[in-house]
Design an enzyme around this catalytic site. Sequence first.
Site: not given
Length: 421
Positions: A239, A275-278, A314, A318, A346, A375
């Site tokens: 996170g 658990e890093p991803g970003r 994204r 978001y 469109c 992402y």
Amino acid sequence: MDHFQYHQGQLQAEEVPIAEIAAAVGTPFYVYSTATLTRHYRLFDEALAGMDHLVCYAMKACGNLAVVALMARLGAGVDVVSMGEYLKARAAGMPGERIVFSGVGKTREEMRVALEGGIRQFNVESEPEMRALSEVASAMGRVAPITIRVNPDVDARTHEKIATGKKENKFGIPIGRAREVYAEAAALPGLEVVGIDVHIGSQLTELAPFGAAYAKVAELTGLLRADGHDIRRLDLGGGLGIPYERSNSAPPQPVEYGEVIRRSVGHLGCEIEIEPGRLIAGNAGLLVSRVIYVKEGEDRRFLILDAAMNDLIRPAMYAAHHDVVPVIEPAAGVEQLPADLVGPVCETGDTFARQRPMPPLAEGDLVAFRSAGAYGAVMASEYNARPLIPEVLVDGHQFAVIRARPSYDEMVNRDTLPPWM
């Protein structure tokens, strides 16, 4: 830090000019930097040096086989949330003993496949899931190692759609009920309790929520050990945020995050998983697009790009910000004028930025969306019958397409007509 810099007026991915990749594969496309992916993984690994630990890359951020294979070669584990991710991780060479299976809706078939193929642990999210896993493992004559995900009711202070640690979120069990749920787990056949799992959200830019959640985990560890459970592993989730806007102050660094872990749970003698991803993938990738038209509206200028919301959702989902830069470096001091950056889909929602100051751009010019490695490609779709775009991996002076753009024939032929038509 990333490895996308201007060199002699041209934006490069490591040693490869972006324009060279565009000429070879067409636009739009994603491009990832091996050097950046490697550096970001090592920052986390070094942040936990001296502690028994495993950095499990959250492949939902960027699940391309080549990226996961790189993580496996670096010694990382992987966090998966579906059977598809599990099978891709195994295909990428990730050993089963380094795969953590998370997610609130694991099916019995997913459990069976992971138990057959090898698994480090299941992060169990509910009592019904726990009972189902017990049944599956017992029927197979296996023992499933588990942690139970607790919901600490901590506000991560992030976007509501990616907050996961508040009591109204769907994830985990209330921490106040943990002792009774762990007692049931210990009594069920086919399960081995190995630890505790917690994850409070994504794109956190402050350390205080981590500290608050981990303090609760430390207290719970003592209580569960007193109840007789062998709590030897703590999965602390991921996170940590990344700097999407370079003009803003940077989020905390992995080394600072590591210090929070040491202070909160370092005295417990547990193996630590994160658990890093970003933060591993985000700044390691660009989305490269070409200007189709420059359109003058009633009160604004539109830069109409060949990338769209189906390629990078994204901003639409978001209201997320991505810095957008020209591939040809603008002259120093050039005037920047506001423009809306939009795609061809469109929908008015197909807008990447509104009234963004941009240097002069013309039809055919290339632009790059920074911090698009996480992402981006994984959330892409074929909305408006637009083919999925290529992914490219760069390593030094070389690059390779690691997911090709499908042809229109391939896309059309995936559909079939029923016999009566």
